[in-house]
Design a protein around this motif. Structure first.
Motif: not given
Lengths: 118, 271
Positions: A1, A3, A6, A10, A63, A66-67, A69, A72, B53, B74, B76-78, B80, B82-84, B86, B88, B91, B220
């Motif tokens: 997805m 940026a 997302m 959000a 890092s 991330g996956s 949660g 980091v 980004i 957000l 930071d995680l994007i 890295d 991270a899956p969306w 996680v 979103v 945040a 989280f």
């Protein structure tokens, strides 16, 4: 997805969080007990935010988390220094003056001065 | 019967004038915070530049998410990968505190016309919530409350977006010697202290901070939420067990506030 998607998700989610209660429950009378609890939202949330942003810093770890949660880097206590001193001075000023403007001015001035002399 | 515009007591111009004044009062009272939000926005803008980004997406986030801590996480995680879910999800958990603020604001929002509620809710932040909750204790008029809230919210939104773009444009040239990052805890601190008015709010703050620190490794970013709920519960318990001493603490706070000089945001008159 992407940026962008997302960010939009959000934003939509945040809007739902912000507006859910004021639209759905609007007009519902709040009992004195819940009212007392609601008056405590600001002090407890803000104290948590102060603790998180003042006392904790993320180490520059690899890092990997991330996956899952997980944070980091590792979350460590910030080593004692100018931030703590400046924050203590700002808190004292805030308590005495109850003025946000003076608190911000004193806090920033203190941290700059402390950084200069240390 | 004709309404003469200048007749005292007629609706129209005079009401408009007072609501316009309330809007300006909102902007005036939040000005120090709006200035404090600028460096926070710059810290975020710099984080956007340093991430993968694109600048315009990071800038857009400030306009439509309007939440510093959540946006920093957000980005930071994007960055890295991270899956969306996680990115979103984290945040949104950080922003879950807005649900509590909106509950606290709900009684005054119920007085506003329905069409205003969602646009106004979009502006809920730590700063708008705390500033308007304090103002609401001093003014019962729904119109003035609404305009005051809008003044606060619009000023903060403009400042947050402006700070973000200053950070994006200046980027790495912003020296770390400015200690801009310190503006973040400092602003929360400046909001926290006036919100502590009696024993139960003091207990809520201490427990809220302690539990947030203990729960910092909970996944989280839910530590803040857990801390806040524990803080509220502890504050309510302490209020129930010692309402007498809490009343005396409140009157002491009120005396301190009365003795303090100009610029005080808090009006303790209700206590």
């Amino acid at each position: 997805m992407s940026a962008l998607s997302m960010v939009i998700l959000a934003a939509l989610g945040s809007l739902v969080i912000r507006s859910a209660l004021v639209t759905v429950l609007a007009g519902v009378t709040i009992g004195p007990r819940i009212g007392r609890g609601l008056r405590l939202v600001a002090p407890s949330v803000l104290a948590g935010l102060v603790a998180q942003t003042l006392l904790i810093q993320e180490s520059l770890g690899e890092s990997t988390g991330g996956s899952t949660g997980e944070p980091v880097g590792e979350l460590l206590f910030r080593s004692l220094g100018s931030w703590h001193v400046a924050a203590a001075m700002a808190a004292l000023v805030a308590w005495r003056t109850r003025s946000i403007a003076i608190t911000l001015a004193v806090g920033m001035a203190a941290v700059w001065l402390l950084e200069l002399v240390t | 019967m004709a309404n003469t515009p200048d007749t005292p007591g007629t609706p129209g111009p005079s009401t408009k004038r007072t609501t316009r004044e309330a809007f300006r009062a909102g902007i005036r009272s939040v000005l120090p915070l709006a200035i404090g939000v600028l460096p926070f926005g710059m810290v975020y803008g710099t984080a956007v530049v340093e991430s993968s980004i694109s600048n315009w997406v990071g800038g857009l986030a400030s306009s439509i998410i309007l939440a510093g801590a959540a946006q920093l996480a957000l980005v930071d995680l994007i960055d890295d990968n991270a899956p969306w879910t996680v990115a979103v999800g984290t945040a949104l958990v950080i922003n879950a505190r807005f649900l509590m603020y909106s509950a606290a604001l709900m009684p005054s929002f119920s007085e506003y016309p329905r069409r205003w509620r969602i646009p106004m809710a979009m502006l809920i932040t730590d700063q708008t919530a705390v500033t308007s909750l304090l103002y609401n204790e001093t003014d019962d008029d729904p119109n003035r409350r609404r305009l005051f809230y809008l003044g606060v919210g619009v000023a903060l939104w403009v400042s947050w977006v402006a700070g973000t773009w200053i950070g994006i444009v200046l980027g790495a040239s912003l020296s770390s010697g400015f200690q801009l990052e310190f503006a973040v805890p400092l602003m929360f601190l400046a909001l926290l202290v006036p919100s502590i008015r009696d024993r139960s709010s003091l207990v809520a703050a201490i427990v809220g901070a302690a539990v947030t620190l203990i729960a910092r490794d909970v996944p989280f970013n839910t530590g803040l939420l857990i801390g806040a709920m524990c803080g509220i519960a502890a504050g309510m318990l302490s209020g129930a067990t010692s309402s007498a001493s809490s009343a005396s603490a409140a009157s002491a706070a009120s005396a301190a506030s009365a003795a303090s000089g100009e610029g005080a945001v808090v009006d303790e008159s209700e206590q």
